[in-house]
Design a protein around this motif. Structure first.
Motif, PDB file in Angstrom:
ATOM      1  N   GLN A  86     -18.766  -0.420   4.898  1.00 18.44           N
ATOM      2  CA  GLN A  86     -18.185  -1.428   4.134  1.00 18.44           C
ATOM      3  C   GLN A  86     -17.529  -0.986   2.777  1.00 18.44           C
ATOM      4  O   GLN A  86     -16.728  -1.410   2.133  1.00 18.44           O
ATOM      5  CB  GLN A  86     -19.405  -2.519   3.521  1.00 18.44           C
ATOM      6  N   LEU A  87     -18.104   0.443   2.367  1.00 20.95           N
ATOM      7  CA  LEU A  87     -17.510   1.086   1.240  1.00 20.95           C
ATOM      8  C   LEU A  87     -16.251   1.640   1.630  1.00 20.95           C
ATOM      9  O   LEU A  87     -15.336   1.614   0.667  1.00 20.95           O
ATOM     10  CB  LEU A  87     -18.391   2.122   0.626  1.00 20.95           C
ATOM     11  N   TYR A  88     -16.165   2.025   2.581  1.00 19.57           N
ATOM     12  CA  TYR A  88     -15.065   3.083   3.237  1.00 19.57           C
ATOM     13  C   TYR A  88     -13.716   1.963   2.983  1.00 19.57           C
ATOM     14  O   TYR A  88     -12.829   2.498   2.884  1.00 19.57           O
ATOM     15  CB  TYR A  88     -15.166   4.011   4.432  1.00 19.57           C
ATOM     16  N   ALA A  89     -13.918   0.992   3.692  1.00 18.70           N
ATOM     17  CA  ALA A  89     -13.033  -0.285   4.068  1.00 18.70           C
ATOM     18  C   ALA A  89     -12.410  -0.491   2.487  1.00 18.70           C
ATOM     19  O   ALA A  89     -11.168  -0.674   2.384  1.00 18.70           O
ATOM     20  CB  ALA A  89     -13.532  -1.427   4.864  1.00 18.70           C
ATOM     21  N   ARG A  90     -13.326  -0.909   1.798  1.00 17.35           N
ATOM     22  CA  ARG A  90     -12.982  -1.205   0.285  1.00 17.35           C
ATOM     23  C   ARG A  90     -12.249  -0.070  -0.419  1.00 17.35           C
ATOM     24  O   ARG A  90     -11.252  -0.238  -1.297  1.00 17.35           O
ATOM     25  CB  ARG A  90     -14.094  -1.592  -0.554  1.00 17.35           C
ATOM     26  N   TYR A  91     -12.523   0.944  -0.115  1.00 15.72           N
ATOM     27  CA  TYR A  91     -12.153   2.252  -0.806  1.00 15.72           C
ATOM     28  C   TYR A  91     -10.528   2.464  -0.350  1.00 15.72           C
ATOM     29  O   TYR A  91      -9.674   2.785  -1.173  1.00 15.72           O
ATOM     30  CB  TYR A  91     -12.928   3.774  -0.308  1.00 15.72           C
ATOM     31  N   LEU A  92     -10.110   2.142   0.691  1.00 17.11           N
ATOM     32  CA  LEU A  92      -8.926   2.349   1.617  1.00 17.11           C
ATOM     33  C   LEU A  92      -8.086   1.236   0.912  1.00 17.11           C
ATOM     34  O   LEU A  92      -7.102   1.657   0.418  1.00 17.11           O
ATOM     35  CB  LEU A  92      -8.876   2.163   2.996  1.00 17.11           C
ATOM     36  N   GLU A  93      -8.699   0.124   0.477  1.00 13.14           N
ATOM     37  CA  GLU A  93      -7.871  -1.028  -0.307  1.00 13.14           C
ATOM     38  C   GLU A  93      -7.676  -0.483  -1.739  1.00 13.14           C
ATOM     39  O   GLU A  93      -6.631  -0.736  -2.148  1.00 13.14           O
ATOM     40  CB  GLU A  93      -8.635  -2.113  -0.242  1.00 13.14           C
ATOM     41  N   LYS A  94      -8.515   0.055  -2.245  1.00 16.22           N
ATOM     42  CA  LYS A  94      -8.502   0.372  -3.794  1.00 16.22           C
ATOM     43  C   LYS A  94      -7.449   1.506  -3.798  1.00 16.22           C
ATOM     44  O   LYS A  94      -6.600   1.696  -5.015  1.00 16.22           O
ATOM     45  CB  LYS A  94      -9.661   0.826  -4.301  1.00 16.22           C
ATOM     46  N   MET A  95      -7.505   2.602  -3.033  1.00 18.39           N
ATOM     47  CA  MET A  95      -6.400   3.467  -3.124  1.00 18.39           C
ATOM     48  C   MET A  95      -5.178   3.160  -2.837  1.00 18.39           C
ATOM     49  O   MET A  95      -3.942   3.568  -3.237  1.00 18.39           O
ATOM     50  CB  MET A  95      -6.724   4.859  -2.070  1.00 18.39           C
ATOM     51  N   GLN A  96      -4.774   2.019  -1.943  1.00 16.40           N
ATOM     52  CA  GLN A  96      -3.594   1.386  -1.822  1.00 16.40           C
ATOM     53  C   GLN A  96      -3.278   0.641  -3.198  1.00 16.40           C
ATOM     54  O   GLN A  96      -1.993   0.839  -3.527  1.00 16.40           O
ATOM     55  CB  GLN A  96      -3.768   0.202  -0.770  1.00 16.40           C
ATOM     56  N   ARG A  97      -4.268   0.131  -4.059  1.00 18.33           N
ATOM     57  CA  ARG A  97      -3.657  -0.367  -5.264  1.00 18.33           C
ATOM     58  C   ARG A  97      -3.335   0.527  -6.325  1.00 18.33           C
ATOM     59  O   ARG A  97      -2.433   0.338  -6.839  1.00 18.33           O
ATOM     60  CB  ARG A  97      -5.154  -1.264  -5.889  1.00 18.33           C
ATOM     61  N   VAL A  98      -3.978   1.724  -6.245  1.00 19.81           N
ATOM     62  CA  VAL A  98      -3.554   3.021  -7.014  1.00 19.81           C
ATOM     63  C   VAL A  98      -2.020   3.153  -6.866  1.00 19.81           C
ATOM     64  O   VAL A  98      -1.376   3.048  -7.900  1.00 19.81           O
ATOM     65  CB  VAL A  98      -4.211   4.146  -7.070  1.00 19.81           C
ATOM     66  N   GLN A  99      -1.760   3.212  -5.571  1.00 15.63           N
ATOM     67  CA  GLN A  99      -0.170   3.452  -5.421  1.00 15.63           C
ATOM     68  C   GLN A  99       0.596   2.446  -5.925  1.00 15.63           C
ATOM     69  O   GLN A  99       1.760   2.592  -6.393  1.00 15.63           O
ATOM     70  CB  GLN A  99      -0.014   3.958  -4.209  1.00 15.63           C
ATOM     71  N   GLN A 100       0.265   1.232  -5.335  1.00 20.45           N
ATOM     72  CA  GLN A 100       0.989   0.043  -5.816  1.00 20.45           C
ATOM     73  C   GLN A 100       1.194  -0.062  -7.268  1.00 20.45           C
ATOM     74  O   GLN A 100       2.309  -0.473  -7.680  1.00 20.45           O
ATOM     75  CB  GLN A 100       0.503  -1.181  -5.223  1.00 20.45           C
ATOM     76  N   LEU A 101       0.198   0.124  -8.225  1.00 24.77           N
ATOM     77  CA  LEU A 101       0.389   0.157  -9.350  1.00 24.77           C
ATOM     78  C   LEU A 101       1.488   0.875 -10.120  1.00 24.77           C
ATOM     79  O   LEU A 101       2.456   0.470 -10.759  1.00 24.77           O
ATOM     80  CB  LEU A 101      -0.957   0.312 -10.206  1.00 24.77           C
ATOM     81  N   LEU A 102       1.363   2.072  -9.379  1.00 25.99           N
ATOM     82  CA  LEU A 102       2.415   3.236  -9.852  1.00 25.99           C
ATOM     83  C   LEU A 102       3.891   2.743  -9.122  1.00 25.99           C
ATOM     84  O   LEU A 102       4.883   3.025  -9.974  1.00 25.99           O
ATOM     85  CB  LEU A 102       2.025   4.486  -9.240  1.00 25.99           C
ATOM     86  N   ILE A 103       3.895   2.150  -7.858  1.00 22.17           N
ATOM     87  CA  ILE A 103       5.178   2.049  -7.251  1.00 22.17           C
ATOM     88  C   ILE A 103       5.875   1.050  -8.259  1.00 22.17           C
ATOM     89  O   ILE A 103       7.049   1.072  -8.361  1.00 22.17           O
ATOM     90  CB  ILE A 103       5.083   1.319  -5.850  1.00 22.17           C
ATOM     91  N   GLY A 104       5.245  -0.077  -8.708  1.00 15.74           N
ATOM     92  CA  GLY A 104       5.879  -1.156  -9.657  1.00 15.74           C
ATOM     93  C   GLY A 104       6.216  -0.431 -10.862  1.00 15.74           C
ATOM     94  O   GLY A 104       7.641  -0.892 -11.204  1.00 15.74           O
ATOM     95  N   ARG A 105       5.802   0.480 -11.410  1.00 16.65           N
ATOM     96  CA  ARG A 105       6.283   1.059 -12.485  1.00 16.65           C
ATOM     97  C   ARG A 105       7.426   1.818 -12.265  1.00 16.65           C
ATOM     98  O   ARG A 105       8.609   2.007 -13.081  1.00 16.65           O
ATOM     99  CB  ARG A 105       5.109   1.897 -13.262  1.00 16.65           C
ATOM    100  N   VAL A 106       7.383   2.625 -11.124  1.00 12.75           N
ATOM    101  CA  VAL A 106       8.372   3.665 -10.993  1.00 12.75           C
ATOM    102  C   VAL A 106       9.731   2.850 -10.414  1.00 12.75           C
ATOM    103  O   VAL A 106      10.793   3.208 -10.891  1.00 12.75           O
ATOM    104  CB  VAL A 106       7.840   4.537  -9.372  1.00 12.75           C
ATOM    105  N   ALA A 107       9.468   1.667  -9.712  1.00 11.79           N
ATOM    106  CA  ALA A 107      10.539   0.642  -9.483  1.00 11.79           C
ATOM    107  C   ALA A 107      11.070   0.238 -10.668  1.00 11.79           C
ATOM    108  O   ALA A 107      12.534   0.270 -10.894  1.00 11.79           O
ATOM    109  CB  ALA A 107      10.057  -0.573  -8.575  1.00 11.79           C
ATOM    110  N   GLY A 108      10.430  -0.140 -11.646  1.00  9.30           N
ATOM    111  CA  GLY A 108      11.104  -0.494 -12.996  1.00  9.30           C
ATOM    112  C   GLY A 108      12.053   0.656 -13.548  1.00  9.30           C
ATOM    113  O   GLY A 108      13.043   0.350 -14.441  1.00  9.30           O
ATOM    114  N   ARG A 109      11.542   1.649 -13.609  1.00  9.19           N
ATOM    115  CA  ARG A 109      12.403   2.978 -14.133  1.00  9.19           C
ATOM    116  C   ARG A 109      13.470   3.167 -13.324  1.00  9.19           C
ATOM    117  O   ARG A 109      14.668   3.421 -13.897  1.00  9.19           O
ATOM    118  CB  ARG A 109      11.453   4.316 -13.952  1.00  9.19           C
ATOM    119  N   LEU A 110      13.860   2.564 -12.179  1.00  7.15           N
ATOM    120  CA  LEU A 110      14.921   2.879 -11.003  1.00  7.15           C
ATOM    121  C   LEU A 110      15.696   1.706 -11.332  1.00  7.15           C
ATOM    122  O   LEU A 110      16.817   1.675 -10.807  1.00  7.15           O
ATOM    123  CB  LEU A 110      14.453   2.983  -9.747  1.00  7.15           C
TER     124      LEU A 110
END
Length: 206
Positions: free
Chosen positions: A124-148
């Motif tokens: 149950q922790l590993y499944a949620r970990y994968l979701e959180k790591m996706q959130r890490v990248q999504q937060l940065l993706i949104g900011r990189v998109a803004g720069r572009l």
């Protein structure tokens, strides 16, 4: 440096308390095991009541996974603080400086590796970990998109996700190589080498 809105005092206080609780809990988990550690023990070790514990984390699972939310926020804030005219790839390299102590510091590395093993071995922790790591990248993706000058939620534009995904791949490659080395050079040096091997265009071609 780019201007960013300071966090309210209440939010800063909340994050400090969550960070302290996470640190205390991780020490207990490493010493006693995840299943062998109770919320009562964590709260007592942190010098607070069980009721106060639940103000910061709904459950023991949330405490373990919560560190990835703190990590995501820290990286997003680090990117927000970079100069707006700085090349994106350089900004991401500087953002990764937030991970250096977790790899290079012997105490933090040992504790993080122990916690990673707990997460990987608890479904149950590993499944949620994968979701959180996706959130890490999504937060940065949104900011990189803004720069572009792009929209972070536009699935037809592959550039933001490609840039962030490549940066994280470099970080992982650097981490694996550094662990396999004699560690005479710093993890930061390995990050520099890994990220310099990839040349990314930050502007669309004509």
């Amino acid at each position: 440096m780019s201007e960013s809105t300071p966090l309210p005092i209440r939010e800063r206080t909340r994050r400090l308390a969550q960070t302290e609780l996470t640190s205390v809990a991780q020490d207990l988990f490493v010493a006693q095991g995840y299943d062998g550690t109770t919320v009562d023990q964590i709260a007592a070790a942190a010098g607070m009541s069980k009721r106060t514990f639940f103000r910061y984390f709904p459950s023991k699972d949330d405490l373990v996974i919560g560190k990835y939310d703190l990590f995501a926020d820290r990286m997003a804030e680090a990117l927000d603080e970079r100069p707006a005219d700085e090349p994106i790839w350089e900004s991401l390299r500087r953002v990764f400086d937030t991970t250096l102590d977790y790899v290079q510091d012997d105490y933090q590395r040992a504790r993080n590796e122990a916690m990673d093993e707990i997460v990987r071995s608890t479904p149950q922790l590993y499944a949620r970990y994968l979701e959180k790591m996706q959130r890490v990248q999504q937060l940065l993706i949104g900011r990189v998109a803004g720069r572009l000058g792009a929209r972070g939620d536009d699935p037809s534009d592959p550039r933001p996700a490609a840039i962030v995904g490549a940066a994280f791949a470099c970080m992982q490659a650097a981490r694996q190589a550094w662990f396999a080395s004699d560690r005479s050079d710093t993890f930061g040096d390995y990050l520099d080498v890994a990220m310099k091997t990839i040349q990314l265009s930050e502007r669309p071609t004509a």
